[in-house]
Design a protein around this motif. Structure first.
Motif, mmCIF file in Angstrom:
data_model
loop_
_atom_site.group_PDB
_atom_site.id
_atom_site.type_symbol
_atom_site.label_atom_id
_atom_site.label_comp_id
_atom_site.label_asym_id
_atom_site.label_seq_id
_atom_site.Cartn_x
_atom_site.Cartn_y
_atom_site.Cartn_z
ATOM 1 N N THR A 105 0.668 17.346 -0.290
ATOM 2 C CA THR A 105 -0.425 16.589 0.332
ATOM 3 C C THR A 105 0.123 15.402 1.104
ATOM 4 N N LEU A 106 1.138 14.735 0.556
ATOM 5 C CA LEU A 106 1.668 13.561 1.236
ATOM 6 C C LEU A 106 2.314 13.949 2.553
ATOM 7 N N PRO A 128 2.600 19.646 -5.744
ATOM 8 C CA PRO A 128 1.450 19.507 -4.849
ATOM 9 C C PRO A 128 1.304 18.106 -4.281
ATOM 10 N N PHE A 129 1.742 17.092 -5.025
ATOM 11 C CA PHE A 129 1.628 15.729 -4.504
ATOM 12 C C PHE A 129 2.494 15.552 -3.270
ATOM 13 N N ARG A 186 -6.806 13.500 6.563
ATOM 14 C CA ARG A 186 -5.425 13.646 7.025
ATOM 15 C C ARG A 186 -4.644 14.595 6.131
ATOM 16 N N THR A 208 -5.176 16.293 -4.269
ATOM 17 C CA THR A 208 -4.125 17.206 -4.708
ATOM 18 C C THR A 208 -4.526 18.110 -5.860
ATOM 19 N N LEU A 237 -5.190 17.983 7.275
ATOM 20 C CA LEU A 237 -4.927 18.136 8.708
ATOM 21 C C LEU A 237 -6.181 17.971 9.560
ATOM 22 N N ASN A 292 1.650 16.555 4.339
ATOM 23 C CA ASN A 292 0.598 16.967 5.274
ATOM 24 C C ASN A 292 -0.061 15.767 5.914
ATOM 25 N N MET A 293 -0.139 14.685 5.153
ATOM 26 C CA MET A 293 -0.797 13.487 5.661
ATOM 27 C C MET A 293 -0.040 12.938 6.857
ATOM 28 N N LEU A 294 1.265 13.154 6.890
ATOM 29 C CA LEU A 294 2.058 12.601 7.977
ATOM 30 C C LEU A 294 2.133 13.546 9.173
ATOM 31 N N ARG A 295 1.550 14.732 9.017
ATOM 32 C CA ARG A 295 1.547 15.643 10.157
ATOM 33 C C ARG A 295 0.362 15.367 11.058
ATOM 34 N N LYS A 296 0.433 15.947 12.282
ATOM 35 C CA LYS A 296 -0.647 15.715 13.240
ATOM 36 C C LYS A 296 -1.835 16.610 12.879
ATOM 37 N N PRO A 297 -3.043 16.049 12.877
ATOM 38 C CA PRO A 297 -4.207 16.904 12.577
ATOM 39 C C PRO A 297 -4.359 17.999 13.617
ATOM 40 N N VAL A 298 -4.919 19.121 13.173
ATOM 41 C CA VAL A 298 -5.059 20.253 14.084
ATOM 42 C C VAL A 298 -6.438 20.302 14.740
#
Ligand code: SF4
Ligand code: SF4
Lengths: 176, 330
Positions: A17-18, A13-14, B38, B293, B41, A20-26
């Protein structure tokens, strides 16, 4: 085996989350970005007109009865040739929950939902719309539909003269 | 004359550290909201000022303007005391934390710590035990079932996790031979204790997560069970104090971990204070990351983990360290 699953279930899961943090917010940033809403979005309500420019509403009270929050009220009236109309027609948008039940109940397609949703007000009373505010000069979703060409007993056309209608049956002549 | 200069220096250091910590706490809140956003998302707060950097200010104004409500059936004195307790105890610990090696100005040596206590470790453990009172009083004095349950959980959790935390620190004291935090940092000049004492580091890290009352140990304020736990009944600035206290606590425990296990200000190339701050901020990010998390423990799992896993492990670690030291020096 269980321990391995436990460790994997804690570590993976870590990474999720990490990454996801680098993806563009929706998120759609509303006032700056606006979505193009689908045609059938349910928002502000209008009263439409038939192709001949007459008010469609026949003040049958069905929308008012269908409304779960009772925010539609009206007064029925009748003109010289027997056509019904609403003397006044009021929707309190402060109470409306945009469920669309009124539009579904309407037999004449008069009351319709539009995708226009930005009409908030500071004064609650400003959200009470009268008939003049609701009526538009258009047929809305099914522009060609004219209730009185399919039903409506002899108000616009004599009985039985509509194209999809048969003349009234003389009940005495069709006895067995 | 000498005296006045010394007092003045202490005063300057106090003001500097206080402003620094409060700003840091305020921006930790923002950072947490942003990072969590973030990770889910979302954008997080981005309306007040560019990229939302003025959000803490807006929140402060909001909190000040809120009604300061004291529930009529609460115990007023304790109700008013609790938030202050939880902030003060945390702030006091900062006094003992060395941020950088002593500076030499005009032939004078200025230690970069408000007071270099020779029992710094005990001071930290003692004050962090005292901070339990803030939570307990807050929960009990509000006279509400949610606050009460939150308070009980918090008390039980903090007390249970204080034991392994203290036990995890004992090996460090054994190795460095001193209770002073400066000496402990200096003992890590070559290798940080996180490398030489990995087990103690692990135990300590888990315990401070429990001390900050953050996920996966946020039972005292579990929103979906207890509304907000021990601070359910608080509003306005008093709630703000609990809230900020939590983030100060996060910064504090980050600093404490840095001092105890990550070698404090030691590091190559960059100036010491940068290393210190960098390590603290990294730890804070890890705290936030963990919050984004992991789900929450169940109460019985929490207790069993603390008493049946962490404490025996800490004792074992202590025993091994003691044995090895005895063998090396004997
Ligand atoms: S959309 Fe629903 S709530 Fe609104 S007027 Fe129509 S029936 Fe009533
Ligand atoms: S259901 Fe349609 S026709 Fe009947 S009153 Fe309402 S708007 Fe008018």
């Amino acid at each position: 085996m269980n321990l391995w699953r436990g460790i994997k279930g804690t570590i993976l899961p870590f990474w999720v989350t990490l990454s996801n943090m680098l993806r563009k917010p929706v998120t759609v940033q509303y006032p700056e970005e606006r979505r193009v809403l689908p045609e059938r979005t349910r928002a502000q309500i209008v009263l439409t007109r038939s192709p001949d420019g007459e008010e469609r509403c026949v003040a049958c009270y069905l929308c008012s009865a269908a409304c779960p929050v009772d925010c539609i009220s009206m007064q029925a009236a009748e003109d010289q040739n027997g056509r019904r109309y609403a003397a006044w027609f009021r929707i309190n948008f402060g109470r409306c929950i945009y469920c669309g039940l009124c539009a579904e109940a309407c037999p004449t397609l008069a009351i319709q939902m539009t995708p226009h949703y930005e009409f908030c007000e500071r004064q609650p009373l400003a959200l009470v719309y009268e008939k003049e505010d609701l009526l538009i000069e258009d047929g809305g979703k099914d522009g060609d539909y004219n209730f009185y060409h399919h039903a409506g007993i002899g108000v616009v056309n004599p009985r039985g003269s509509n194209p999809d209608e048969t003349a009234p049956e003389d009940v005495r002549s069709n006895l067995p | 004359m000498e005296n006045y200069v010394a007092y003045l220096l202490i005063l300057i250091k106090l003001v500097l550290i206080l402003t620094m910590i409060l700003t840091m706490a305020a921006y930790l809140v923002l950072a947490e909201r942003k990072i969590l956003g973030r990770m889910q998302l979302r954008h997080g707060p981005n309306r007040v000022g560019p990229f939302g950097v003025l959000q803490p200010l807006a929140d402060l104004i909001k909190l000040i303007c809120k009604e300061d409500f004291v529930p009529p059936h609460s115990n007023h004195l304790l109700f008013l005391l609790a938030p202050a307790l939880s902030v003060i105890t945390v702030l006091l610990i900062f006094a003992a934390i060395p941020f950088a090696p002593p500076l030499t100005v005009l032939g004078h040596e200025i230690p970069m710590v408000v007071c270099d206590l020779n029992v710094g470790v005990l001071f930290f453990i003692g004050l962090s035990s005292l901070s339990v009172y803030g939570v307990t009083f807050g929960g009990w004095a509000s006279n509400s079932k949610y606050a009460m349950l939150g308070g009980i959980r918090a008390t039980a959790q903090l007390i249970s996790y204080e034991l392994p935390m203290g036990l995890a620190l004992v090996p460090l004291v054994l190795v460095s031979g001193s209770f002073s935090l400066t000496d402990i940092v200096n003992a890590q000049r070559v290798l940080p204790f996180a490398v030489t004492q990995p087990l103690a580091f692990g135990i300590f890290f888990i315990c401070i997560l429990a001390e900050t009352k953050r996920t996966p140990f946020d039972l005292p304020e579990a929103e979906n069970e207890l509304v907000a736990g021990y601070h359910t009944e608080y509003s306005g600035l008093r709630f703000g104090m609990f809230f900020v206290g939590e983030y100060i606590n996060m910064a504090l425990l980050g600093s404490v971990t840095t001092v105890f296990f990550l070698g404090g200000w030691h590091g190559p190339f960059l100036p010491p204070i940068v290393w210190f701050l960098g390590k603290v901020l990294c730890l804070c990010f890890i705290f936030i990351w963990i919050r984004g998390t992991l789900p929450r423990f169940r109460y019985d799992q929490l207790m069993r983990f603390g008493w049946q896993v962490l404490i025996p492990l800490a004792l074992l670690n202590l025993l091994i360290t003691g044995g090895v030291l005895l063998w090396l020096r004997g």
